[in-house]
Design a protein around this motif. Structure first.
Motif, PDB file in Angstrom:
ATOM      1  N   PRO A 124       0.803  -1.233   0.000  1.00 44.92           N
ATOM      2  CA  PRO A 124       0.000   0.000   0.000  1.00 44.92           C
ATOM      3  C   PRO A 124       0.833   1.279   0.000  1.00 44.92           C
ATOM      4  N   VAL A 125       1.913   1.310   0.789  1.00 43.07           N
ATOM      5  CA  VAL A 125       2.758   2.506   0.840  1.00 43.07           C
ATOM      6  C   VAL A 125       3.463   2.712  -0.498  1.00 43.07           C
ATOM      7  N   ALA A 126       4.062   1.644  -1.020  1.00 39.96           N
ATOM      8  CA  ALA A 126       4.784   1.744  -2.295  1.00 39.96           C
ATOM      9  C   ALA A 126       3.831   2.100  -3.430  1.00 39.96           C
ATOM     10  N   ALA A 127       2.622   1.529  -3.410  1.00 36.21           N
ATOM     11  CA  ALA A 127       1.665   1.792  -4.476  1.00 36.21           C
ATOM     12  C   ALA A 127       1.245   3.259  -4.499  1.00 36.21           C
ATOM     13  N   GLU A 128       1.037   3.847  -3.322  1.00 34.04           N
ATOM     14  CA  GLU A 128       0.639   5.256  -3.273  1.00 34.04           C
ATOM     15  C   GLU A 128       1.775   6.161  -3.721  1.00 34.04           C
ATOM     16  N   ILE A 129       3.008   5.816  -3.351  1.00 28.70           N
ATOM     17  CA  ILE A 129       4.150   6.622  -3.782  1.00 28.70           C
ATOM     18  C   ILE A 129       4.379   6.483  -5.285  1.00 28.70           C
ATOM     19  N   ALA A 130       4.234   5.276  -5.806  1.00 31.81           N
ATOM     20  CA  ALA A 130       4.487   5.026  -7.233  1.00 31.81           C
ATOM     21  C   ALA A 130       3.449   5.689  -8.122  1.00 31.81           C
ATOM     22  N   GLY A 131       2.185   5.706  -7.667  1.00 30.77           N
ATOM     23  CA  GLY A 131       1.131   6.276  -8.493  1.00 30.77           C
ATOM     24  C   GLY A 131       1.008   5.548  -9.820  1.00 30.77           C
ATOM     25  N   GLU A 132       0.730   6.280 -10.868  1.00 29.40           N
ATOM     26  CA  GLU A 132       0.592   5.686 -12.202  1.00 29.40           C
ATOM     27  C   GLU A 132       1.855   5.850 -13.035  1.00 29.40           C
ATOM     28  N   GLN A 133       2.877   6.478 -12.474  1.00 29.10           N
ATOM     29  CA  GLN A 133       4.095   6.724 -13.248  1.00 29.10           C
ATOM     30  C   GLN A 133       5.030   5.528 -13.245  1.00 29.10           C
ATOM     31  N   PHE A 134       4.853   4.622 -12.287  1.00 28.11           N
ATOM     32  CA  PHE A 134       5.722   3.449 -12.198  1.00 28.11           C
ATOM     33  C   PHE A 134       4.866   2.187 -12.231  1.00 28.11           C
ATOM     34  N   GLU A 135       5.385   1.171 -12.901  1.00 25.90           N
ATOM     35  CA  GLU A 135       4.637  -0.078 -13.000  1.00 25.90           C
ATOM     36  C   GLU A 135       5.166  -1.160 -12.066  1.00 25.90           C
ATOM     37  N   THR A 136       6.401  -1.010 -11.592  1.00 27.11           N
ATOM     38  CA  THR A 136       6.999  -2.018 -10.721  1.00 27.11           C
ATOM     39  C   THR A 136       7.818  -1.336  -9.635  1.00 27.11           C
ATOM     40  N   VAL A 137       7.718  -1.881  -8.433  1.00 26.13           N
ATOM     41  CA  VAL A 137       8.532  -1.422  -7.308  1.00 26.13           C
ATOM     42  C   VAL A 137       9.165  -2.646  -6.666  1.00 26.13           C
ATOM     43  N   GLU A 138      10.478  -2.584  -6.398  1.00 22.67           N
ATOM     44  CA  GLU A 138      11.185  -3.714  -5.794  1.00 22.67           C
ATOM     45  C   GLU A 138      12.096  -3.213  -4.686  1.00 22.67           C
ATOM     46  N   GLY A 139      11.966  -3.794  -3.497  1.00 18.00           N
ATOM     47  CA  GLY A 139      12.830  -3.364  -2.405  1.00 18.00           C
ATOM     48  C   GLY A 139      12.578  -4.122  -1.123  1.00 18.00           C
TER      49      GLY A 139
END
Length: 275
Positions: A124-139
């Motif tokens: 949830p935190v990563a998704a809100e930060i990523a918004g629609e500009q990023f499709e993948t977050v890894e960490g």
């Protein structure tokens, strides 16, 4: 008027010296500056990478700015592009954690280590930060972010019941909440290369230990190295909070160049990726 004998003698001596000089060779002027030794230019020492303590303190400052409603954009701008090297200690409890732990098979002397990323675009935190500009977050979330160095925590001096009795606090912070205060992640846009994405695959390694060699008694280190990378907001560290009384959760945006598993007592590299 004839010159006195002493003057005539002096003039004759000067003429004799001049006549001894080689023809066509002029006297060379003395250059005092050229005779001085040339001082080497001072060497430029490269900035040391930001370590765990520096990253955590930067995240705490960003969280404080969010909670206080102050603008930290100037300080954040100075972080963009800086090198970092973060150590994460894991496997302190004899490797009992399946996500970040180790196993040792005494029969065949095989040591197996695993570190599984736990930040993704589903967080949830990563998704809100990523918004629609990023499709993948890894960490990864940094467990025990109150430890500024990568060490195993010391044994608690008081039980939970004793702590509650002395403080009157019957609602301690939930472990899952405490482990999601500071994280480190890469944000991938649709145009970013897909070759460096792990897609939540764990970092795993297997090593055969020699006879008489025991696994580390103080866990192992997972080390990430690379550069800090500003998000579209021009901030390197993005923080969110559910409310004024809730601790903010912060994710540090990075580009990872290299990762490795290391034994902390002798700095032996067991496995590495990238670099």
């Amino acid at each position: 008027m004839p010159l006195p004998r002493t003057c005539a003698t002096a003039v004759a001596a000067c003429l004799a010296l001049l006549s001894c000089r080689e023809p066509g060779k002029e006297s060379e002027p003395t250059n005092v500056a050229a005779e001085q030794p040339v001082q080497p230019a001072p060497l430029r020492v490269a900035d040391r990478p930001l370590d765990r303590e520096a990253l955590l303190l930067a995240a705490f400052r960003a969280a404080s700015a969010l909670a206080a409603g102050t603008d930290d954009s100037e300080g954040q701008a100075k972080l963009d592009g800086k090198r970092f090297e973060l150590r994460i200690r894991f496997g302190c409890a004899n490797g009992t954690d399946e996500a970040r732990g180790w196993r040792f098979d005494e029969a065949n002397r095989t040591l197996r280590l695993r570190v599984t990323p736990d930040i993704s675009e589903a967080d949830p935190v990563a998704a809100e930060i990523a918004g629609e500009q990023f499709e993948t977050v890894e960490g990864l979330w940094l467990r025990r972010p109150w430890l500024l160095t990568a060490v195993c925590p010391a044994a608690s001096q008081r039980t939970g019941a004793e702590a509650t009795e002395k403080t009157g606090n019957s609602e301690p912070i939930a472990p899952e909440a405490a482990g999601r205060l500071v994280g480190l992640a890469q944000f991938f846009s649709p145009t970013d290369s897909r070759t460096t994405r792990r897609r939540q695959r764990p970092y795993e390694a297997t090593k055969i230990l020699e006879e008489g060699q025991a696994p580390s008694a103080n866990g192992y280190d997972f080390v990430l190295s690379g550069r800090l990378r500003a998000l579209p907001s021009r901030r390197v560290i993005a923080c969110l909070a559910k409310g004024p009384e809730e601790p903010p959760a912060c994710i540090i945006s990075v580009h990872v160049d290299r990762a490795w598993l290391e034994r902390p007592d002798n700095r032996e590299v067991i496995a590495e990726w990238g670099g």
